[in-house]
Write a protein that holds these residues in place. Sequence first.
Motif, short mmCIF file in Angstrom:
data_model
loop_
_atom_site.label_atom_id
_atom_site.label_comp_id
_atom_site.label_asym_id
_atom_site.label_seq_id
_atom_site.Cartn_x
_atom_site.Cartn_y
_atom_site.Cartn_z
N SER A 9 -37.93 0.18 11.96
CA SER A 9 -38.31 -0.48 13.22
C SER A 9 -37.98 -1.97 13.22
N GLY A 10 -36.73 -2.28 12.92
CA GLY A 10 -36.24 -3.65 13.04
C GLY A 10 -36.18 -4.44 11.75
N GLU A 11 -36.69 -3.89 10.64
CA GLU A 11 -36.70 -4.62 9.38
C GLU A 11 -36.09 -3.78 8.27
N PHE A 12 -35.48 -4.46 7.31
CA PHE A 12 -35.04 -3.82 6.08
C PHE A 12 -36.11 -4.06 5.03
N ALA A 94 -26.95 10.93 1.42
CA ALA A 94 -27.24 11.55 2.71
C ALA A 94 -28.02 10.53 3.51
N LEU A 95 -27.49 10.14 4.65
CA LEU A 95 -28.13 9.12 5.49
C LEU A 95 -28.95 9.82 6.57
N TRP A 96 -30.23 9.49 6.62
CA TRP A 96 -31.15 10.11 7.58
C TRP A 96 -31.60 9.10 8.63
N HIS A 97 -31.65 9.58 9.86
CA HIS A 97 -32.30 8.85 10.96
C HIS A 97 -33.50 9.69 11.40
N VAL A 98 -34.67 9.12 11.41
CA VAL A 98 -35.86 9.80 11.91
C VAL A 98 -36.52 8.86 12.92
N PRO A 114 -41.35 2.83 19.72
CA PRO A 114 -40.94 3.95 18.87
C PRO A 114 -40.86 3.54 17.40
N THR A 115 -41.00 4.52 16.53
CA THR A 115 -40.77 4.32 15.10
C THR A 115 -39.34 4.74 14.80
N VAL A 116 -38.56 3.81 14.26
CA VAL A 116 -37.15 4.08 13.94
C VAL A 116 -36.95 3.88 12.44
N ALA A 117 -36.66 4.96 11.74
CA ALA A 117 -36.44 4.88 10.30
C ALA A 117 -35.02 5.35 9.97
#
Length: 320
Positions: A9-12, A94-98, A114-117
């Motif tokens: 959600s906007g941060e690493f 394996a790159l995941w977007h949830v 939203p939660t963006v991971a």
Amino acid sequence: MVERVVYLSGEFVPESKATVSIYDRGFTSGDGIYEATRTFGHRLFRLDDHIERLFNSLAYVRIDCGLSSDEMTEASIQVVERNLPLLDPDDEYALWHVISRGVRMPGTSEMSGPTVAIFAQPVDFLRYARSYIEGVTLITPATRRTPPQCLDPKAKITNKMNHNIALFEAQQVDPSAIPLMLDMDGNISETDTANVFFISKGRLFTPKSRTVLGGITRMAIFEIAKASNIEVVEEDFTPFDVYAADEAFICGTSGSISPVKKLNGMDIGEALPGPLTLKLMVNWNELVGLDCVEQSLRHLRDNESKELLNVWNNLKAKTK
């Protein structure tokens, strides 16, 4: 750098700090979507296609993730690049977007953003390595694929219980089995993680997209087949058609192409992999820029790895 980095959600943030609220609707009701791609030679494969499918899924479930397609792409590339120092040369991610709808505040109707991971996990090569040579066993479970009248299979929804129950049922029959789900009319659909193809008289057959996810690997196989003048037929098929086939295989993002050995205890074809499946596996390796079968086999124990690598090299020699 001692642990992987996650985009949240906007941060690493470090993976151990990537926490999500217990009130997140992705956790409480499976209210979200996901996407998965992987690297070959540490380079993401067809990321643009995966991002396009991700945004199609978001539109279907009415979630605004707050990022543009370009911003999502850039964040995805950053996650992989920031985590490459932790990856061994012969490993892949394996790159995941949830993405979920976010947090519904307790006792209110208020929603957070939203939660963006976005996170990277090492590919589990041991899960796939033997299947390239020995094939996979498919079983049709009692649980049917959710019909499109209820939920469109083109969207990758985080609620996977339909596939999970099918997997549990198949593995009660054979712990190593993969479920080949049927639709409500008894036609073959997909496995819990992969698309399915079978081959008969030199033609390639696969269920039409009405009840299956439009896999990126599936799409690439269409392209390989077209370049090789192999006819592809999308239609409704029953298990009978697979029993009578010359060969069959499954395909998915992490595992690429694996031949099918049996369906419901019946042998499919006479060779593993069958000749056309083998050709497609070799062409797939050319497309992704490395021999992903060889790469997987190198992760087995030394003696087993050497034995199966020798088998694979002899198989490849037949295609030349």
